[in-house]
Design a protein around this motif. Structure first.
Motif, PDB file in Angstrom:
ATOM      1  N   PHE A   1      -0.114  -5.006  -0.964  1.00  0.00           N
ATOM      2  CA  PHE A   1      -1.370  -5.360  -0.301  1.00  0.00           C
ATOM      3  C   PHE A   1      -1.060  -6.406   0.758  1.00  0.00           C
ATOM      4  O   PHE A   1      -0.385  -7.399   0.475  1.00  0.00           O
ATOM      5  N   VAL A   2      -1.548  -6.178   1.982  1.00  0.00           N
ATOM      6  CA  VAL A   2      -1.507  -7.222   3.005  1.00  0.00           C
ATOM      7  C   VAL A   2      -2.961  -7.493   3.363  1.00  0.00           C
ATOM      8  O   VAL A   2      -3.646  -6.621   3.911  1.00  0.00           O
ATOM      9  N   SER A   3      -3.445  -8.663   2.992  1.00  0.00           N
ATOM     10  CA  SER A   3      -4.867  -8.976   3.181  1.00  0.00           C
ATOM     11  C   SER A   3      -5.046 -10.363   3.764  1.00  0.00           C
ATOM     12  O   SER A   3      -4.203 -11.243   3.565  1.00  0.00           O
ATOM     13  N   GLY A   4      -6.156 -10.540   4.459  1.00  0.00           N
ATOM     14  CA  GLY A   4      -6.484 -11.854   4.989  1.00  0.00           C
ATOM     15  C   GLY A   4      -7.148 -12.704   3.911  1.00  0.00           C
ATOM     16  O   GLY A   4      -7.967 -12.202   3.151  1.00  0.00           O
ATOM     17  N   SER A   5      -6.806 -13.981   3.860  1.00  0.00           N
ATOM     18  CA  SER A   5      -7.385 -14.837   2.817  1.00  0.00           C
ATOM     19  C   SER A   5      -8.878 -15.077   3.058  1.00  0.00           C
ATOM     20  O   SER A   5      -9.595 -15.508   2.169  1.00  0.00           O
ATOM     21  N   ALA A   6      -9.355 -14.758   4.282  1.00  0.00           N
ATOM     22  CA  ALA A   6     -10.790 -14.913   4.578  1.00  0.00           C
ATOM     23  C   ALA A   6     -11.445 -13.553   4.828  1.00  0.00           C
ATOM     24  O   ALA A   6     -12.446 -13.449   5.540  1.00  0.00           O
ATOM     25  N   ASP A   7     -10.881 -12.494   4.215  1.00  0.00           N
ATOM     26  CA  ASP A   7     -11.419 -11.142   4.393  1.00  0.00           C
ATOM     27  C   ASP A   7     -12.752 -11.017   3.662  1.00  0.00           C
ATOM     28  O   ASP A   7     -12.815 -11.191   2.440  1.00  0.00           O
ATOM     29  N   GLU A   8     -13.805 -10.686   4.423  1.00  0.00           N
ATOM     30  CA  GLU A   8     -15.152 -10.593   3.843  1.00  0.00           C
ATOM     31  C   GLU A   8     -15.339  -9.342   2.980  1.00  0.00           C
ATOM     32  O   GLU A   8     -16.363  -9.185   2.321  1.00  0.00           O
ATOM     33  N   MET A   9     -14.331  -8.455   2.979  1.00  0.00           N
ATOM     34  CA  MET A   9     -14.413  -7.247   2.152  1.00  0.00           C
ATOM     35  C   MET A   9     -13.352  -7.228   1.055  1.00  0.00           C
ATOM     36  O   MET A   9     -13.101  -6.197   0.426  1.00  0.00           O
ATOM     37  N   CYS A  10     -12.710  -8.371   0.862  1.00  0.00           N
ATOM     38  CA  CYS A  10     -11.674  -8.434  -0.175  1.00  0.00           C
ATOM     39  C   CYS A  10     -11.465  -9.888  -0.582  1.00  0.00           C
ATOM     40  O   CYS A  10     -10.528 -10.544  -0.131  1.00  0.00           O
ATOM     41  N   GLU A  11     -12.353 -10.362  -1.422  1.00  0.00           N
ATOM     42  CA  GLU A  11     -12.263 -11.763  -1.839  1.00  0.00           C
ATOM     43  C   GLU A  11     -10.945 -11.998  -2.591  1.00  0.00           C
ATOM     44  O   GLU A  11     -10.553 -11.219  -3.450  1.00  0.00           O
ATOM     45  N   LYS A  12     -10.299 -13.087  -2.240  1.00  0.00           N
ATOM     46  CA  LYS A  12      -8.943 -13.383  -2.739  1.00  0.00           C
ATOM     47  C   LYS A  12      -8.841 -13.309  -4.273  1.00  0.00           C
ATOM     48  O   LYS A  12      -8.000 -12.612  -4.827  1.00  0.00           O
ATOM     49  N   GLN A  13      -9.722 -14.035  -4.951  1.00  0.00           N
ATOM     50  CA  GLN A  13      -9.649 -14.071  -6.425  1.00  0.00           C
ATOM     51  C   GLN A  13      -9.889 -12.697  -7.042  1.00  0.00           C
ATOM     52  O   GLN A  13      -9.285 -12.342  -8.048  1.00  0.00           O
ATOM     53  N   LEU A  14     -10.779 -11.923  -6.409  1.00  0.00           N
ATOM     54  CA  LEU A  14     -11.091 -10.592  -6.939  1.00  0.00           C
ATOM     55  C   LEU A  14      -9.888  -9.662  -6.831  1.00  0.00           C
ATOM     56  O   LEU A  14      -9.574  -8.919  -7.761  1.00  0.00           O
ATOM     57  N   LEU A  15      -9.206  -9.695  -5.683  1.00  0.00           N
ATOM     58  CA  LEU A  15      -8.032  -8.829  -5.531  1.00  0.00           C
ATOM     59  C   LEU A  15      -6.934  -9.262  -6.509  1.00  0.00           C
ATOM     60  O   LEU A  15      -6.273  -8.427  -7.125  1.00  0.00           O
ATOM     61  N   GLU A  16      -6.772 -10.566  -6.662  1.00  0.00           N
ATOM     62  CA  GLU A  16      -5.737 -11.047  -7.585  1.00  0.00           C
ATOM     63  C   GLU A  16      -6.064 -10.629  -9.019  1.00  0.00           C
ATOM     64  O   GLU A  16      -5.171 -10.286  -9.800  1.00  0.00           O
ATOM     65  N   SER A  17      -7.345 -10.627  -9.350  1.00  0.00           N
ATOM     66  CA  SER A  17      -7.771 -10.212 -10.691  1.00  0.00           C
ATOM     67  C   SER A  17      -7.501  -8.719 -10.908  1.00  0.00           C
ATOM     68  O   SER A  17      -6.993  -8.305 -11.955  1.00  0.00           O
TER      69      SER A  17
ATOM     70  N   PRO B   1       3.882  -1.708 -10.181  1.00  0.00           N
ATOM     71  CA  PRO B   1       4.513  -2.908  -9.615  1.00  0.00           C
ATOM     72  C   PRO B   1       3.763  -3.237  -8.321  1.00  0.00           C
ATOM     73  O   PRO B   1       3.564  -2.357  -7.491  1.00  0.00           O
ATOM     74  N   LYS B   2       3.291  -4.460  -8.173  1.00  0.00           N
ATOM     75  CA  LYS B   2       2.487  -4.754  -6.974  1.00  0.00           C
ATOM     76  C   LYS B   2       2.828  -6.123  -6.400  1.00  0.00           C
ATOM     77  O   LYS B   2       3.331  -7.001  -7.100  1.00  0.00           O
ATOM     78  N   LYS B   3       2.538  -6.257  -5.121  1.00  0.00           N
ATOM     79  CA  LYS B   3       2.763  -7.505  -4.416  1.00  0.00           C
ATOM     80  C   LYS B   3       1.580  -7.721  -3.476  1.00  0.00           C
ATOM     81  O   LYS B   3       1.096  -6.760  -2.860  1.00  0.00           O
ATOM     82  N   ILE B   4       1.114  -8.949  -3.366  1.00  0.00           N
ATOM     83  CA  ILE B   4       0.057  -9.248  -2.383  1.00  0.00           C
ATOM     84  C   ILE B   4       0.618 -10.248  -1.389  1.00  0.00           C
ATOM     85  O   ILE B   4       1.178 -11.278  -1.777  1.00  0.00           O
ATOM     86  N   HIS B   5       0.503  -9.928  -0.112  1.00  0.00           N
ATOM     87  CA  HIS B   5       0.881 -10.889   0.930  1.00  0.00           C
ATOM     88  C   HIS B   5      -0.400 -11.327   1.638  1.00  0.00           C
ATOM     89  O   HIS B   5      -1.087 -10.503   2.247  1.00  0.00           O
ATOM     90  N   TRP B   6      -0.730 -12.598   1.516  1.00  0.00           N
ATOM     91  CA  TRP B   6      -1.949 -13.118   2.143  1.00  0.00           C
ATOM     92  C   TRP B   6      -1.647 -13.627   3.546  1.00  0.00           C
ATOM     93  O   TRP B   6      -0.725 -14.408   3.741  1.00  0.00           O
ATOM     94  N   ILE B   7      -2.435 -13.152   4.507  1.00  0.00           N
ATOM     95  CA  ILE B   7      -2.368 -13.701   5.861  1.00  0.00           C
ATOM     96  C   ILE B   7      -3.385 -14.844   5.904  1.00  0.00           C
ATOM     97  O   ILE B   7      -4.593 -14.617   5.785  1.00  0.00           O
ATOM     98  N   ASP B   8      -2.887 -16.050   6.033  1.00  0.00           N
ATOM     99  CA  ASP B   8      -3.735 -17.240   5.917  1.00  0.00           C
ATOM    100  C   ASP B   8      -4.862 -17.249   6.960  1.00  0.00           C
ATOM    101  O   ASP B   8      -4.612 -17.063   8.147  1.00  0.00           O
ATOM    102  N   LYS B   9      -6.068 -17.404   6.462  1.00  0.00           N
ATOM    103  CA  LYS B   9      -7.294 -17.528   7.287  1.00  0.00           C
ATOM    104  C   LYS B   9      -7.647 -16.264   8.078  1.00  0.00           C
ATOM    105  O   LYS B   9      -8.521 -16.298   8.953  1.00  0.00           O
TER     106      LYS B   9
END
Length: 221
Positions: free
Chosen positions: A153-169, A177-185
């Protein structure tokens, strides 16, 4: 290389970005609900992957129905699998936003088939739309929870369609096997205040390629 892929009674427009050396692996890439395969982020990623030895096939499918988009993704995947021009060991399915939902849906479908031959090596989700804006109670996580191949997953930490805590949950419940890379802000469109699009894309492209290298044998250039 431009191609037209037969799909029902029409054709899907698609473009191969071909590496100089004969590629072993490929990435099939598609766009979100708006735009097409020439969306700047897709162009940037396709060019980067091809320059690093990975074949990239991106395609346009404008339907807003996920089942329809999934069917199109399946058609493109089969087209590449049967291609005489590029005999690949495997492919990764990748999409931006709604395109990543279609990719996840297809992988779930194929993994339920008895004749799954491991041609699909993994899933790359750029800005996966886990929920509608402000509708965090309805998660689009069913496909993700049943996938078993590696997922990035490559997601923005301020993505209005993918809240950070929800994706991590959701990720913590996944079997794959999964990896999340957050693009800050970054927001859903991967825009970050104070950073250029090229700068953000450099980060995304490098991350995608390094993850691919972790999952298959790719020569590093």
């Amino acid at each position: 290389v431009k191609v037209k892929i037969p799909f029902g009674n029409k054709y899907l427009d698609a473009i191969f970005s071909v590496p100089e050396k004969k590629p072993t692996y490929g990435v099939i890439l598609t766009h979100g609900a708006g735009g097409d395969m020439n969306f700047p982020h897709l162009l940037s990623l396709a060019a980067y992957l091809a320059s690093h030895g990975v074949l990239c096939l991106r395609f346009t499918c404008k339907g807003l129905n996920v089942a329809y988009r999934t069917k199109a993704f399946k058609t493109v995947t089969e087209y590449l699998k049967l291609s005489d021009d590029y005999k690949l060991s495997g492919v990764f399915l990748a999409g931006r936003s709604m395109g990543s939902r279609a990719a996840a849906s297809l992988i779930r479908q194929l993994s339920q088939d008895d004749d799954d031959d491991n041609f699909i090596q993994g899933l790359i989700c750029l800005s996966y739309p886990l929920h509608r804006p402000k509708l965090q109670s309805k998660l689009r996580d069913e496909d993700l929870l049943s996938i078993r191949c590696p997922v990035l997953f490559v997601s923005g930490s301020a993505d209005e369609m993918c809240e950070k805590q929800l994706l991590e949950s959701v990720a913590s419940k996944m079997k794959a096997p999964k990896k999340i890379h957050w693009i800050d802000k970054a927001n859903h469109g991967m825009a970050v205040k104070g950073r250029t699009t090229d700068d953000v894309m450099e980060e995304i492209n490098a991350k995608v390629f390094s993850w691919l290298r972790e999952n298959v044998e790719l020569e590093h250039k």
